[in-house]
Every structure is written in structure tokens, then in C-alpha cells.
Design a protein around this motif. Structure first.
Motif, PDB file in Angstrom:
ATOM      1  N   GLU A   1      19.544-108.421 -23.551  1.00 51.54           N
ATOM      2  CA  GLU A   1      19.093-107.550 -24.643  1.00 51.54           C
ATOM      3  C   GLU A   1      18.267-106.385 -24.107  1.00 51.54           C
ATOM      4  O   GLU A   1      18.386-105.246 -24.616  1.00 51.54           O
ATOM      5  N   GLU A   2      17.459-106.629 -23.096  1.00 51.03           N
ATOM      6  CA  GLU A   2      16.652-105.557 -22.523  1.00 51.03           C
ATOM      7  C   GLU A   2      17.518-104.531 -21.797  1.00 51.03           C
ATOM      8  O   GLU A   2      17.257-103.321 -21.872  1.00 51.03           O
TER       9      GLU A   2
ATOM     10  N   GLU B   1      20.626-103.896 -22.573  1.00 51.18           N
ATOM     11  CA  GLU B   1      21.299-103.175 -23.656  1.00 51.18           C
ATOM     12  C   GLU B   1      20.450-102.029 -24.172  1.00 51.18           C
ATOM     13  O   GLU B   1      20.941-100.903 -24.363  1.00 51.18           O
ATOM     14  N   LYS B   2      19.168-102.286 -24.399  1.00 57.47           N
ATOM     15  CA  LYS B   2      18.278-101.251 -24.935  1.00 57.47           C
ATOM     16  C   LYS B   2      18.183-100.058 -23.992  1.00 57.47           C
ATOM     17  O   LYS B   2      18.210 -98.898 -24.421  1.00 57.47           O
TER      18      LYS B   2
ATOM     19  N   VAL C   1      21.706 -98.180 -23.968  1.00 60.66           N
ATOM     20  CA  VAL C   1      21.938 -97.471 -25.229  1.00 60.66           C
ATOM     21  C   VAL C   1      21.027 -96.249 -25.316  1.00 60.66           C
ATOM     22  O   VAL C   1      21.446 -95.162 -25.766  1.00 60.66           O
TER      23      VAL C   1
ATOM     24  N   GLU D   1      24.799 -94.926 -23.352  1.00 65.59           N
ATOM     25  CA  GLU D   1      25.927 -95.779 -22.985  1.00 65.59           C
ATOM     26  C   GLU D   1      26.272 -96.745 -24.123  1.00 65.59           C
ATOM     27  O   GLU D   1      25.446 -97.035 -24.983  1.00 65.59           O
ATOM     28  N   LYS D   2      27.494 -97.261 -24.114  1.00 66.09           N
ATOM     29  CA  LYS D   2      27.915 -98.251 -25.090  1.00 66.09           C
ATOM     30  C   LYS D   2      27.226 -99.584 -24.810  1.00 66.09           C
ATOM     31  O   LYS D   2      26.985 -99.960 -23.659  1.00 66.09           O
ATOM     32  N   LYS D   3      26.951-100.311 -25.887  1.00 61.07           N
ATOM     33  CA  LYS D   3      26.226-101.573 -25.779  1.00 61.07           C
ATOM     34  C   LYS D   3      26.949-102.585 -24.895  1.00 61.07           C
ATOM     35  O   LYS D   3      26.322-103.330 -24.134  1.00 61.07           O
ATOM     36  N   PHE D   4      28.293-102.640 -24.949  1.00 66.48           N
ATOM     37  CA  PHE D   4      29.040-103.656 -24.210  1.00 66.48           C
ATOM     38  C   PHE D   4      28.915-103.494 -22.698  1.00 66.48           C
ATOM     39  O   PHE D   4      29.176-104.428 -21.944  1.00 66.48           O
ATOM     40  N   ARG D   5      28.526-102.302 -22.242  1.00 69.22           N
ATOM     41  CA  ARG D   5      28.356-102.086 -20.808  1.00 69.22           C
ATOM     42  C   ARG D   5      27.269-102.994 -20.229  1.00 69.22           C
ATOM     43  O   ARG D   5      27.338-103.410 -19.071  1.00 69.22           O
ATOM     44  N   ALA D   6      26.274-103.292 -21.040  1.00 68.71           N
ATOM     45  CA  ALA D   6      25.170-104.140 -20.574  1.00 68.71           C
ATOM     46  C   ALA D   6      25.672-105.530 -20.191  1.00 68.71           C
ATOM     47  O   ALA D   6      25.252-106.099 -19.183  1.00 68.71           O
ATOM     48  N   LYS D   7      26.596-106.062 -20.994  1.00 66.81           N
ATOM     49  CA  LYS D   7      27.144-107.392 -20.698  1.00 66.81           C
ATOM     50  C   LYS D   7      27.943-107.359 -19.404  1.00 66.81           C
ATOM     51  O   LYS D   7      27.890-108.308 -18.602  1.00 66.81           O
TER      52      LYS D   7
END
Length: 353
Positions: A12-13, A15-16, A19, A23-29
């Protein structure tokens, strides 16, 4: 711009941050799984991410790595002890142990220790700082990579007091068990504490499912205060009250660690007092032959530990004697770090002359 330690961040961190950088949120995963599933610690090798994003990751984040400073392998039981160098020049120790059910790893949570237990080598070279979540995780990742084995159990019983580094340790545990990463059940994790009472209550509220191991080492407040200074702040009565709360709140059995020390806590009277103290609790006693430390004068004959176990059994207390591992490589915590710190001081002193 100071870079952020990405291995210490939750999904989650990350992702923040991404974003916020457009960047798109799914990139964090994707990044999270490169780090914690594929164990890739070079942004340039994250091949399903654009070159542009890889460049941005390098600008924003750093990856806290470790390197093997020294490695000792036991010829008796396949125990392996690592001395890891940290990015700031400090050292921590990690021990890989082989059992019938698989491999377990003992990790450090601090550089040194403040607790000052008299029979332990961890505090001898002095306390420096607490480890970041990434530095605890990397002990597992690097050991698995170096040894070629998969770790099935984790023990937070190396250098340092885990509950003195509470926030970072809890974050490490959450990273370790994240379903998008390692996805390890915390039922395979044991956390050992000398008894920082407020944090035991805090840990109980989290109901993480881990095994709590409490270093007791004496059933007498005067004697325990002599060998474990923490008892002067949190005495046995306060400690056991917190342990009972932990058991009630989590439904988990507690393990009490008891280092049997000749002439200190090994008599029949000591066994009777310990049995009276613990009777009726959902607990197990793990008896430990005290490790030889050159700066200390404590010792234990294994026959004495076995005899102490028999005394407890007669009193109706479930106790086992911990198997001694890596005795030919000084697998007890703190001794390699002590020697490395001493060598560094000597080298620095020689350079200054």
C-alpha cells in the motif's frame, strides 16, 4: 533527494508513492513481487516494467542490501552462521539450522542490545541501533540465496531485543506474511523477548498467530534482576500477568526459555519455585544449556540441564532440553559481531597512530 528504502515499505505504501508520481496503481504490485517473490534487487532487471519507470524507481528508492562478511559451517550438524555486513559498516549475525522438518533461521533485530543480560554475548560490543524491516527481511533472503535452501521457520532470537524494536519488527512480520509476497504463515515464526511488558500487551492485541517465547531464566526476582536487568523494571509478577493476558487474548501457548546456569538457577529449590510459578498456565518450558562466552563466567553441564528437566517433570511441568546446534562454530549470538567490532576498532586505532 534522500531515497526511500523500498524493501521496508508495504504494498500500500509503494502504491501511494507511485500513484503520487503519476503511475498506475497495479505497477506497485509488480514491483512488490519482483522484490519479495522473485527476489530481484536491481530495478534494471525488472523486465516487465518500462525503462522510464525503472529509471524513476532508481531516483526515488534504494534497496537496503547485506553482504556476507563471514560464514561458518558446522561439521557436526550442518548449522551455518553468517556475519552480515550492513550498508553503514555495522554487523549482525544470522544462523541457519537444519531440523528433520526443514530449515529454520534465527535472525537479528538490532545491532547490539540494550538489555544487558549477564550470560549473553549480544550486548558486549555495545548497542548501536535498531534494524529496519528490510534489514531483517534481507537476512532471510540472502541466507536462502547463499545456502540454496528454503526456510520453513523463523526465530527472532538473534542479536537484539525484538520488542525494543517493536514498530520495525511488526512491519517486518506483516511484510513476511503479505499474501502478495512471501505469504508465510506467522505460525511458523517465534519471537523471543526478555520481557518488555507493555509491548507484550501490544503484541497480544495484534493476534498475529506467532509463538511468543519469554526469557525467564529465574523464578526469583532478586536472582533474575542480577542476571537480567530488565527485571528491575518489569518484575516476574508483572511479566506473568502480561503473559497470561497474551494467552487469553490470542489462544496461543507461551514458551518460557530457561538457561540453566550452574550455581545460579539450577537447584531443586529453583525447579520447585519455577513449577509453582507456572503451574496452571498454558505454557511450555524450553531448557537451554548456557553458551560459553569468554567475557562471562557462567557454565552448564548438559547432565545438569537434563536433571533439571526431570525435576520439573516430577512437578508436572512440561519441559524439554533444547538441542545444542553449531557448538563447533560458536553459533551463540553476538560472538562473531563482537570479534568483528573489536577488529574494526583495532584497525582504526592502528591507522590513527
Amino acid at each position: 533527494m534522500e531515497k526511500t528504502d523500498i524493501l521496508s515499505l508495504s504494498l500500500e505504501e509503494i502504491e501511494k508513492v507511485l500513484v503520487a508520481n503519476g503511475e498506475k496503481k497495479f505497477r506497485a504490485k509488480q514491483v512488490f513481487q519482483w522484490l519479495h517473490v522473485k527476489r530481484v534487487f536491481d530495478f534494471d532487471k525488472m523486465t516487465d516494467i518500462s525503462v522510464q519507470l525503472r529509471g524513476r524507481l532508481k531516483e526515488i528508492f534504494c534497496i537496503n542490501g547485506l553482504f556476507v562478511q563471514k560464514k561458518l559451517e558446522s561439521h557436526m550438524d550442518n548449522t551455518v552462521k553468517y556475519l552480515y555486513g550492513l550498508s553503514d559498516g555495522n554487523f549482525v549475525e544470522t544462523v541457519l539450522m537444519e531440523y528433520n522438518y526443514g530449515h529454520s533461521i534465527c535472525v537479528s533485530t538490532q545491532v547490539g542490545c540494550k538489555m544487558g543480560c549477564r550470560f549473553c554475548a549480544s550486548a558486549i560490543a555495545g548497542y548501536v541501533r535498531s534494524l529496519e524491516p528490510s534489514e531483517i527481511l534481507m537476512q532471510i533472503y540472502e541466507t536462502e540465496k547463499n545456502s540454496g535452501v528454503k526456510v520453513s521457520g523463523i526465530v527472532l532470537m538473534g542479536i537484539g531485543e525484538p520488542l525494543d524494536n517493536y514498530d520495525n519488527v511488526v512491519k517486518f512480520l506483516k511484510l513476511l506474511s503479505d499474501k502478495n509476497g512471501n505469504n508465510m504463515s506467522l505460525r511458523h515464526v517465534s519471537l523471543s523477548t526478555c520481557g518488555i511488558v507493555p509491548r507484550i500487551y501490544d503484541l497480544a492485541e495484534l493476534r498475529l498467530g506467532l509463538t511468543l517465547s519469554v526469557s525467564l531464566h529465574s523464578a526469583d526476582n532478586i536472582r533474575r534482576s542480577e542476571i537480567m536487568p530488565v527485571n528491575r523494571t518489569y518484575n516476574i509478577e508483572k511479566l506473568l500477568e502480561a503473559c497470561r493476558y497474551y494467552i487469553d487474548r490470542t489462544g496461543r501457548r507461551i514458551t518460557f526459555e530457561y538457561a540453566v546456569i550452574d550455581g545460579v538457577n539450577s537447584s531443586e529449590a529453583d525447579a520447585d519455585k519455577l513449577a509453582s510459578l507456572l503451574r496452571g498456565m498454558n505454557c511450555h518450558v524450553n531448557l537451554i544449556p548456557v553458551n560459553k562466552v569468554k567475557e562471562r563466567n557462567y557454565h552448564t553441564a548438559r547432565s545438569g540441564v537434563v536433571e533439571f528437566a526431570k525435576l520439573l517433570d516430577k512437578c508436572g511441568i512440561n519441559a524439554t532440553v533444547r538441542r545444542t546446534l553449531g557448538s563447533d562454530i560458536e553459533a551463540a549470538c553476538g560472538q562473531l559481531r563482537r570479534d568483528a567490532a573489536e577488529q574494526n576498532r583495532n584497525e582504526k586505532g592502528g591507522a590513527d597512530r
